[in-house]
Enzyme design. Structure first.
Site, PDB file in Angstrom:
ATOM      1  N   ASP A 189       5.651   4.946   5.039  1.00 26.09           N
ATOM      2  CA  ASP A 189       6.635   4.039   5.620  1.00 26.09           C
ATOM      3  C   ASP A 189       6.820   2.761   4.810  1.00 26.09           C
ATOM      4  OD1 ASP A 189       3.958   3.557   6.524  1.00 26.09           O
ATOM      5  OD2 ASP A 189       4.709   2.174   8.027  1.00 26.09           O
ATOM      6  N   HIS A 190       6.070   2.643   3.717  1.00 26.34           N
ATOM      7  CA  HIS A 190       6.193   1.474   2.841  1.00 26.34           C
ATOM      8  C   HIS A 190       6.691   1.837   1.440  1.00 26.34           C
ATOM      9  CE1 HIS A 190       4.028  -1.489   5.474  1.00 26.34           C
ATOM     10  NE2 HIS A 190       3.692  -0.343   6.035  1.00 26.34           N
ATOM     11  N   HIS A 207       6.312  -4.718  11.764  1.00 30.61           N
ATOM     12  CA  HIS A 207       5.648  -3.414  11.827  1.00 30.61           C
ATOM     13  C   HIS A 207       5.391  -3.026  13.285  1.00 30.61           C
ATOM     14  CE1 HIS A 207       2.819  -0.143  10.654  1.00 30.61           C
ATOM     15  NE2 HIS A 207       3.573  -0.130   9.563  1.00 30.61           N
ATOM     16  N   HIS A 212      -6.898  -2.604   5.269  1.00 29.08           N
ATOM     17  CA  HIS A 212      -6.220  -1.464   5.848  1.00 29.08           C
ATOM     18  C   HIS A 212      -7.040  -0.218   5.539  1.00 29.08           C
ATOM     19  CE1 HIS A 212      -2.985   0.283   7.977  1.00 29.08           C
ATOM     20  NE2 HIS A 212      -2.408   0.883   6.954  1.00 29.08           N
ATOM     21  N   HIS A 218       0.866  -1.179   0.000  1.00 35.66           N
ATOM     22  CA  HIS A 218       0.000   0.000   0.000  1.00 35.66           C
ATOM     23  C   HIS A 218       0.904   1.230   0.000  1.00 35.66           C
ATOM     24  CE1 HIS A 218       0.966  -0.560   4.230  1.00 35.66           C
ATOM     25  NE2 HIS A 218       0.563   0.675   4.498  1.00 35.66           N
ATOM     26  N   HIS A 257       1.175   4.015   2.004  1.00 31.46           N
ATOM     27  CA  HIS A 257       1.582   4.819   3.151  1.00 31.46           C
ATOM     28  C   HIS A 257       3.095   5.008   3.106  1.00 31.46           C
ATOM     29  CE1 HIS A 257      -2.287   3.892   5.634  1.00 31.46           C
ATOM     30  NE2 HIS A 257      -2.461   4.839   4.733  1.00 31.46           N
ATOM     31  N   ASP A 297       0.342  -4.028   6.087  1.00 33.24           N
ATOM     32  CA  ASP A 297      -0.492  -3.550   7.194  1.00 33.24           C
ATOM     33  C   ASP A 297      -1.922  -4.037   7.004  1.00 33.24           C
ATOM     34  OD1 ASP A 297       1.825  -2.240   7.718  1.00 33.24           O
ATOM     35  OD2 ASP A 297       0.998  -0.208   7.587  1.00 33.24           O
TER      36      ASP A 297
END
Length: 307
Positions: free
Chosen positions: A63-64, A266, A137, A59, A61, A208
């Site tokens: 942090d990914h 995570h 998510h 996805h 976000h 996530d």
């Protein structure tokens, strides 16, 4: 199959954990799952190399994905010519393209952005495939399953040579490939000397997600499940509100799916120095092996029969 955890932190990096990324070496095929900020440095630090042709994004976000521009730029500096494929959830291709071009430049080598949906076979190889699976998510998201084909059954050389009188040579290879052979006036069928097919390995990465039945189904019998375990039970409501899982919930998924090994990742920064708390809670629900992934940790995924 060797799995290297490059980033295991939730949301933001810490002094001990980088943001999300996992490197998988499957018999010399190199795959990267998610690419948080600083992933390229982690790849250098832990010696995975940069020979990645496929990046699987769960996805968008930050942090990914915030490590993608830097990694692609490094490829450019290294005079890369081979194409790179970025697989990303349906509806996010434009966002990934904008991310790559945010500094006003584009890579000099081909970059293909491929949108995927749950159920898609994202990569099809002669001995394995990588599929997208449904996750839950707060945005468009998928997880991924790397599933190997069944392997050939074991060849009973002793029976072939001593009982059936077949000397070592090409006939062994034909029988092991599933082809009958003629010997001493009779037809020898493969099943006379070849055992039943043996299962390959299965690796699952959720990204996530809330605990979901779709992940349970996709993880059935998996050898390694890497599952979101952002919080302990003391933050269960927070996990639900932010569409993450607790360690116990991840363990419930692993137990229901009958997986061999569960890796918790995570990890929220609130558990800095207390990660074993998550592992302890998971072990209350899951009888198999459960551990909290750490940056730089390598995991060799064995075949189900131990070979």
């Amino acid at each position: 199959m060797r799995v290297t955890f490059l980033g295991t932190s939730g949301a933001i990096p810490t002094t001990q954990r980088n943001t999300s990324s996992i490197f998988v070496n499957r018999e010399g095929d190199y795959h990267l799952f998610d690419c948080g900020e600083g992933t390229q440095r982690q790849m250098m630090r832990y010696g995975t190399g940069f020979a990645v042709d496929h990046l699987f994004v769960t996805h968008l976000h930050g942090d990914h994905v915030l490590g993608i521009p830097g990694l692609l730029q490094t490829f450019d500096f290294n005079d890369r010519e081979e194409p790179v494929a970025i697989h990303t959830p349906a509806g996010t291709r434009g966002n990934v393209k904008q991310l790559i071009e945010a500094n006003g430049t584009t890579p000099s080598y081909p970059v293909r952005i491929n949108e995927v949906s749950a159920g898609d076979t994202v990569l099809d190889r002669p001995e394995y495939e990588i599929r997208a699976i449904a996750t839950d998510h707060r945005c468009a998201s998928v997880g991924y399953v790397l599933a190997e084909d069944d392997r050939k059954g074991e060849f009973d050389r002793e029976k072939a040579e001593e009982e059936l009188g077949i000397p070592p040579g090409p006939k062994y290879s034909k029988l092991h490939r599933g082809e009958p052979v003629e010997h001493d006036g009779r037809t020898i069928e493969p099943e006379e000397v070849v055992g039943p097919a043996r299962p390959g390995r299965t690796f699952v990465y959720t990204g996530d997600t809330l605990p979901t039945e779709s992940v349970v189904e996709a993880s059935e019998g998996a050898d390694l499940l890497v599952h979101d375990a952002t919080f302990a039970e003391d933050r269960k409501e927070r996990a639900k509100a932010t569409a993450h899982s607790t360690a116990k919930e991840a363990a419930d998924v692993a137990r229901q799916a009958g997986v061999r090994t569960l890796a918790l990742t995570h990890v929220s920064t609130r558990y800095a120095g207390q990660a074993e708390k998550l592992a302890g809670e998971a072990r209350e629900r899951f009888d198999g092996e459960a551990f909290v992934a750490e940056d730089g940790m390598e995991r060799h995924v064995q075949f189900p029969d131990g070979e």
